[in-house]
Design a protein around this motif. Sequence first.
Motif, PDB file in Angstrom:
ATOM      1  N   ARG A  62      56.592  29.621  14.046  1.00  0.00           N
ATOM      2  CA  ARG A  62      55.678  28.939  14.964  1.00  0.00           C
ATOM      3  C   ARG A  62      53.912  29.062  15.352  1.00  0.00           C
ATOM      4  O   ARG A  62      53.678  28.577  15.551  1.00  0.00           O
ATOM      5  CB  ARG A  62      56.664  30.308  16.007  1.00  0.00           C
ATOM      6  N   ILE A  63      54.126  30.136  14.590  1.00  0.00           N
ATOM      7  CA  ILE A  63      52.311  30.557  14.308  1.00  0.00           C
ATOM      8  C   ILE A  63      51.822  28.862  14.014  1.00  0.00           C
ATOM      9  O   ILE A  63      50.765  28.810  14.175  1.00  0.00           O
ATOM     10  CB  ILE A  63      52.051  31.605  14.232  1.00  0.00           C
ATOM     11  N   GLU A  64      51.981  29.211  12.632  1.00  0.00           N
ATOM     12  CA  GLU A  64      51.880  27.972  12.093  1.00  0.00           C
ATOM     13  C   GLU A  64      51.826  26.669  12.863  1.00  0.00           C
ATOM     14  O   GLU A  64      50.853  26.021  12.588  1.00  0.00           O
ATOM     15  CB  GLU A  64      52.768  27.786  11.083  1.00  0.00           C
ATOM     16  N   ALA A  65      52.966  26.566  13.059  1.00  0.00           N
ATOM     17  CA  ALA A  65      53.020  25.142  14.367  1.00  0.00           C
ATOM     18  C   ALA A  65      52.004  25.274  14.916  1.00  0.00           C
ATOM     19  O   ALA A  65      51.498  23.652  15.069  1.00  0.00           O
ATOM     20  CB  ALA A  65      54.527  24.984  14.315  1.00  0.00           C
ATOM     21  N   GLY A  66      51.833  26.288  15.827  1.00  0.00           N
ATOM     22  CA  GLY A  66      51.117  26.330  16.492  1.00  0.00           C
ATOM     23  C   GLY A  66      49.696  26.198  16.651  1.00  0.00           C
ATOM     24  O   GLY A  66      48.529  25.541  17.280  1.00  0.00           O
ATOM     25  N   PHE A  67      49.174  26.472  15.628  1.00  0.00           N
ATOM     26  CA  PHE A  67      47.450  26.159  14.851  1.00  0.00           C
ATOM     27  C   PHE A  67      47.861  25.139  13.991  1.00  0.00           C
ATOM     28  O   PHE A  67      46.695  25.296  13.293  1.00  0.00           O
ATOM     29  CB  PHE A  67      46.957  27.322  14.441  1.00  0.00           C
ATOM     30  N   ALA A  68      49.406  23.785  14.320  1.00  0.00           N
ATOM     31  CA  ALA A  68      48.661  23.132  12.767  1.00  0.00           C
ATOM     32  C   ALA A  68      47.113  22.097  12.883  1.00  0.00           C
ATOM     33  O   ALA A  68      46.722  21.688  11.942  1.00  0.00           O
ATOM     34  CB  ALA A  68      50.050  22.703  12.290  1.00  0.00           C
ATOM     35  N   ASN A  69      46.678  21.530  13.933  1.00  0.00           N
ATOM     36  CA  ASN A  69      45.944  21.085  14.166  1.00  0.00           C
ATOM     37  C   ASN A  69      44.554  21.407  14.607  1.00  0.00           C
ATOM     38  O   ASN A  69      43.560  21.060  14.968  1.00  0.00           O
ATOM     39  CB  ASN A  69      46.108  20.035  15.431  1.00  0.00           C
ATOM     40  N   VAL A  70      44.329  23.273  14.204  1.00  0.00           N
ATOM     41  CA  VAL A  70      43.051  23.792  14.348  1.00  0.00           C
ATOM     42  C   VAL A  70      42.886  23.872  13.086  1.00  0.00           C
ATOM     43  O   VAL A  70      43.228  24.170  12.673  1.00  0.00           O
ATOM     44  CB  VAL A  70      43.471  24.916  15.318  1.00  0.00           C
ATOM     45  N   PRO A  71      40.830  22.948  12.791  1.00  0.00           N
ATOM     46  CA  PRO A  71      40.468  23.477  11.729  1.00  0.00           C
ATOM     47  C   PRO A  71      40.025  24.868  11.484  1.00  0.00           C
ATOM     48  O   PRO A  71      40.235  25.852  12.600  1.00  0.00           O
ATOM     49  CB  PRO A  71      38.678  22.713  12.432  1.00  0.00           C
ATOM     50  N   GLU A  72      40.575  24.962   9.898  1.00  0.00           N
ATOM     51  CA  GLU A  72      40.656  26.677   9.365  1.00  0.00           C
ATOM     52  C   GLU A  72      39.405  27.159  10.236  1.00  0.00           C
ATOM     53  O   GLU A  72      39.917  28.733  10.387  1.00  0.00           O
ATOM     54  CB  GLU A  72      40.776  26.146   7.570  1.00  0.00           C
TER      55      GLU A  72
END
Length: 98
Positions: A62-72
């Motif tokens: 869920r965390i990964e999906a929530g931040f999928a579009n956030v640049p590293e």
Amino acid sequence: MITQTSAVNFRQNLGEMLNQVQYRHDSVVINKDGKPVAVLVDARLFERIRRMQARFDALCQRIEAGFANVPEVQGVAEIEAAIALERAQGRASANKMT
């Protein structure tokens, strides 16, 4: 109770170790060359660990999906800011207690 034993001793005393785990709900850490390589735990504890692992994996997804579009770079900056804030709040709480 947690017992530590060598792999050789574990093989020689398997029945006794199983009884320790089954009836006393102890855990046995099995060492090889002085380093822990496995742990024998009772089945109930193992099931709890499996359920916790499944919940942890789901949370990570869920965390990964929530931040999928956030640049590293932005994600790392947000994490570092959150850590700094938490540490500052911890220090402030500690100072209030003294």
